[in-house]
Design a protein around this motif. Structure first.
Motif: not given
Length: 104
Positions: A40-45, A61-69, A53-59
């Protein structure tokens, strides 16, 4: 409840963020892989500023394990420290945005 808590705490970062160098106008992608989903509580800084998440910043998640920014169309002022936080887990890496030299 205790079992759920312990299971979440058992998650570890399998593959952390890597330092990335890109040129102005390019995209920079950071990926962090966790040992199992459900944290829980996944966050990018970026330099202490939370990213959303917006036009410039794409966040994503794949399979709940692989998080991509992915930061699109970066500028020099985007250089800094990218941090991924999932619960108590933290991974950070440097983003260096290089200007395009006009001297050839």
């Amino acid at each position: 409840l205790l079992l759920l808590c312990c299971a979440e705490e058992a998650a570890v970062i399998v593959c952390g963020l890597r330092n990335t160098d890109v040129f102005v106008g390019e995209s920079a992608t950071f990926t962090c892989e966790l040992s199992h989903p459900g944290v829980k509580n996944v966050q990018w800084w970026l330099d202490g500023t939370p990213l959303h998440n917006n036009l410039v910043t794409e966040i994503s998640e794949q399979d709940g394990r692989i998080h991509t920014l992915t930061l699109n169309d970066v500028a020099c002022h985007d250089s800094g420290t990218v941090t991924f936080r999932a619960g108590s887990l933290i991974s950070s890496a440097k983003l260096l945005v290089k200007g395009i030299s006009l001297l050839e």
